[in-house]
Design a protein around this motif. Structure first.
Motif, mmCIF file in Angstrom:
data_model
loop_
_atom_site.group_PDB
_atom_site.id
_atom_site.type_symbol
_atom_site.label_atom_id
_atom_site.label_comp_id
_atom_site.label_asym_id
_atom_site.label_seq_id
_atom_site.Cartn_x
_atom_site.Cartn_y
_atom_site.Cartn_z
ATOM 1 N N ALA A 36 7.211 11.515 19.793
ATOM 2 C CA ALA A 36 6.562 12.452 18.855
ATOM 3 C C ALA A 36 5.317 13.072 19.501
ATOM 4 O O ALA A 36 5.051 14.268 19.321
ATOM 5 N N LEU A 37 4.583 12.282 20.266
ATOM 6 C CA LEU A 37 3.373 12.818 20.908
ATOM 7 C C LEU A 37 3.739 13.836 21.997
ATOM 8 O O LEU A 37 2.987 14.775 22.264
ATOM 9 N N GLU A 38 4.898 13.651 22.600
ATOM 10 C CA GLU A 38 5.397 14.636 23.569
ATOM 11 C C GLU A 38 5.729 15.939 22.814
ATOM 12 O O GLU A 38 5.384 17.040 23.247
ATOM 13 N N GLU A 39 6.395 15.796 21.667
ATOM 14 C CA GLU A 39 6.771 16.978 20.873
ATOM 15 C C GLU A 39 5.527 17.709 20.337
ATOM 16 O O GLU A 39 5.561 18.910 20.097
ATOM 17 N N ALA A 40 4.451 16.952 20.175
ATOM 18 C CA ALA A 40 3.212 17.548 19.657
ATOM 19 C C ALA A 40 2.592 18.534 20.647
ATOM 20 O O ALA A 40 1.638 19.245 20.309
ATOM 21 N N ARG A 41 3.144 18.597 21.854
ATOM 22 C CA ARG A 41 2.627 19.586 22.827
ATOM 23 C C ARG A 41 2.999 21.007 22.422
ATOM 24 O O ARG A 41 2.415 21.970 22.912
ATOM 25 N N ASP A 42 3.962 21.136 21.529
ATOM 26 C CA ASP A 42 4.364 22.462 21.045
ATOM 27 C C ASP A 42 3.123 23.205 20.502
ATOM 28 O O ASP A 42 2.344 22.636 19.739
ATOM 29 N N PRO A 43 2.948 24.475 20.908
ATOM 30 C CA PRO A 43 1.732 25.197 20.501
ATOM 31 C C PRO A 43 1.569 25.392 18.995
ATOM 32 O O PRO A 43 0.459 25.660 18.532
ATOM 33 N N THR A 44 2.659 25.251 18.229
ATOM 34 C CA THR A 44 2.497 25.386 16.774
ATOM 35 C C THR A 44 1.749 24.179 16.183
ATOM 36 O O THR A 44 1.227 24.243 15.077
ATOM 37 N N VAL A 45 1.735 23.078 16.935
ATOM 38 C CA VAL A 45 0.979 21.896 16.487
ATOM 39 C C VAL A 45 -0.445 22.042 17.016
ATOM 40 O O VAL A 45 -0.663 22.204 18.212
ATOM 41 N N ARG A 46 -1.423 21.974 16.130
ATOM 42 C CA ARG A 46 -2.813 22.161 16.590
ATOM 43 C C ARG A 46 -3.696 20.958 16.295
ATOM 44 O O ARG A 46 -4.846 20.907 16.737
ATOM 45 N N THR A 47 -3.174 19.992 15.560
ATOM 46 C CA THR A 47 -3.875 18.719 15.330
ATOM 47 C C THR A 47 -2.832 17.669 14.969
ATOM 48 O O THR A 47 -1.847 17.987 14.300
ATOM 49 N N VAL A 48 -3.050 16.441 15.449
ATOM 50 C CA VAL A 48 -2.124 15.352 15.132
ATOM 51 C C VAL A 48 -2.883 14.280 14.357
ATOM 52 O O VAL A 48 -4.033 13.976 14.677
ATOM 53 N N VAL A 49 -2.227 13.742 13.326
ATOM 54 C CA VAL A 49 -2.812 12.628 12.564
ATOM 55 C C VAL A 49 -1.836 11.459 12.632
ATOM 56 O O VAL A 49 -0.643 11.628 12.369
ATOM 57 N N ILE A 50 -2.352 10.282 12.992
ATOM 58 C CA ILE A 50 -1.514 9.070 12.978
ATOM 59 C C ILE A 50 -2.020 8.172 11.850
ATOM 60 O O ILE A 50 -3.218 7.864 11.788
ATOM 61 N N ILE A 87 -1.808 10.151 23.937
ATOM 62 C CA ILE A 87 -2.878 10.514 22.985
ATOM 63 C C ILE A 87 -4.029 11.165 23.757
ATOM 64 O O ILE A 87 -4.549 12.212 23.366
ATOM 65 N N ARG A 88 -4.415 10.551 24.863
ATOM 66 C CA ARG A 88 -5.579 11.070 25.599
ATOM 67 C C ARG A 88 -5.257 12.378 26.322
ATOM 68 O O ARG A 88 -6.136 13.211 26.514
ATOM 69 N N GLU A 89 -4.007 12.543 26.771
ATOM 70 C CA GLU A 89 -3.670 13.736 27.564
ATOM 71 C C GLU A 89 -3.298 14.938 26.701
ATOM 72 O O GLU A 89 -3.273 16.067 27.191
ATOM 73 N N LEU A 90 -2.998 14.709 25.444
ATOM 74 C CA LEU A 90 -2.619 15.828 24.577
ATOM 75 C C LEU A 90 -3.819 16.763 24.427
ATOM 76 O O LEU A 90 -4.919 16.317 24.097
ATOM 77 N N ASP A 91 -3.593 18.068 24.664
ATOM 78 C CA ASP A 91 -4.752 18.982 24.701
ATOM 79 C C ASP A 91 -5.062 19.558 23.318
ATOM 80 O O ASP A 91 -5.211 20.766 23.145
ATOM 81 N N LYS A 92 -5.116 18.668 22.342
ATOM 82 C CA LYS A 92 -5.498 19.048 20.971
ATOM 83 C C LYS A 92 -5.982 17.781 20.279
ATOM 84 O O LYS A 92 -5.696 16.677 20.747
ATOM 85 N N PRO A 93 -6.705 17.922 19.174
ATOM 86 C CA PRO A 93 -7.261 16.726 18.541
ATOM 87 C C PRO A 93 -6.191 15.773 18.007
ATOM 88 O O PRO A 93 -5.198 16.207 17.425
ATOM 89 N N VAL A 94 -6.421 14.486 18.227
ATOM 90 C CA VAL A 94 -5.587 13.435 17.624
ATOM 91 C C VAL A 94 -6.517 12.577 16.766
ATOM 92 O O VAL A 94 -7.497 12.023 17.254
ATOM 93 N N LEU A 95 -6.207 12.501 15.469
ATOM 94 C CA LEU A 95 -7.010 11.693 14.550
ATOM 95 C C LEU A 95 -6.208 10.463 14.153
ATOM 96 O O LEU A 95 -4.987 10.538 14.033
ATOM 97 N N THR A 96 -6.897 9.336 13.942
ATOM 98 C CA THR A 96 -6.193 8.242 13.283
ATOM 99 C C THR A 96 -6.781 8.109 11.887
ATOM 100 O O THR A 96 -8.000 8.104 11.704
ATOM 101 N N ALA A 97 -5.901 8.035 10.921
ATOM 102 C CA ALA A 97 -6.280 7.868 9.521
ATOM 103 C C ALA A 97 -5.961 6.420 9.168
ATOM 104 O O ALA A 97 -4.808 6.072 8.873
ATOM 105 N N VAL A 98 -6.993 5.582 9.237
ATOM 106 C CA VAL A 98 -6.786 4.138 9.092
ATOM 107 C C VAL A 98 -6.803 3.791 7.601
ATOM 108 O O VAL A 98 -7.857 3.648 6.992
ATOM 109 N N ASN A 99 -5.613 3.693 7.046
ATOM 110 C CA ASN A 99 -5.455 3.530 5.593
ATOM 111 C C ASN A 99 -5.593 2.086 5.140
ATOM 112 O O ASN A 99 -5.845 1.823 3.970
#
Ligand code: T3D
Length: 254
Positions: A36-50, A87-99
């Motif tokens: 999924a993090l590889e797929e998040a490289r798609d330019p339509t994705v601009r932020t990832v939340v885990i 996570i570190r190499e993805l060139d967009k913000p990755v947030l963790t939402a610790v529920n």
């Protein structure tokens, strides 16, 4: 499905989906997360939340999966390393939402992100020393950088269970939101980042990665190189125009 994945308004939401096992990590879940993090490289994705499904964020390795098996930890940890690197190499913000509770490598995953948003219902424990293991999945790298050297030792050696507020005071998490409004607050913040100058945010992330090991001279050079790139972006031109026209900029991430 061990991982739920959806993308709306530029926000890719990844939900660890083993609620019956407090989202303990299996090899399948780690592979799904890495993909999924590889797929998040798609330019339509601009932020990832885990985030996690159910009452936990993630309690680390599923101990049932490895109990009694002759596994090589060194080989097994490659799956974890791949996720942290992505996570570190993805060139967009990755947030963790610790529920909910974050323990062991579950906490390490949270630490690897760019920002940690915590529900008031969350709690945190390093867990490794309780089963006579050393911290892994990047914890020995990120934790001392976030809380300082001796506090990192303290948290790993004694493994206390910290509340969200205690974690906030230590700098282990960045924001705490009330449980009832948590998801909404997370989405608001994620959307705000997804509408931001994604190229500049990606470069900022690369610069912070580099600063962990670089000299001042190297960082001054890196900043100049990155500014050259950001300065040629469409978003920079839009930001300048919007400032002069006294309006809110519309960033496209280009
Ligand atoms: O290569 C490798 O594989 C090595 C990699 C290692 C990476 C790691 O992550 S090692 C660290 C693994 N994680 C832990 O050691 C955490 C163990 N769990 C706990 O300390 C506590 O469960 C928590 C503090 C996380 C939560 O406590 P609490 O009181 O909220 O819940 P609980 O009652 O302890 O747990 C609920 C259930 O989840 C319970 O099962 P039961 O009794 O209802 O059948 C418990 O055994 C289970 N559970 C919790 N953590 C794990 C787990 N089952 C499997 N694996 C777990 N990690």
């Amino acid at each position: 499905m061990t991982l739920l994945q959806r993308c709306e308004e530029g926000v890719m939401m990844l939900t660890l989906n083993r609620p019956e096992a407090l989202n303990a990590l299996t090899t399948q879940l780690l592979l799904d997360l890495a993909k999924a993090l590889e797929e998040a490289r798609d330019p339509t994705v601009r932020t990832v939340v885990i985030t996690g499904a159910g009452r936990a964020f993630c309690v680390g390795q599923d101990l049932g999966e490895i109990q009694g098996k002759e596994i090589s930890y060194k080989n097994h940890l490659q799956h974890y390393a791949l996720v942290v690197e992505r996570i570190r190499e993805l060139d967009k913000p990755v947030l963790t939402a610790v529920n909910g509770v974050a323990a062991g490598a579950g906490l390490s995953l949270a630490l690897a992100a760019d920002l940690r948003l915590a529900s008031s219902a969350s709690s945190f424990t390093t867990a490794f020393s309780r089963i006579a293991l050393v911290p892994d999945t990047g914890m020995s790298y990120f934790l001392p950088r976030l809380v300082g050297w001796s506090k990192a030792f303290d948290l790993i050696a004694f493994s206390p269970r910290l509340s969200a507020d205690e974690a906030l005071q230590l700098g282990l998490v960045d924001r705490v939101f009330a449980g009832e409004t948590f998801q909404e607050e997370v989405l608001t913040l994620a959307r705000q980042l997804a509408q931001g100058p994604t190229k500049a945010l990606g470069l900022l992330k690369q610069a912070l990665n580099k600063s962990a090991t670089a000299t001042l001279k190297e960082m001054l050079e890196c900043e100049a190189d990155f500014q050259e790139i950001a300065g040629r972006s469409r978003d920079h031109a839009e930001g300048m125009r919007a400032f002069l026209e006294k309006r809110t900029p519309t960033f496209t991430g280009e």
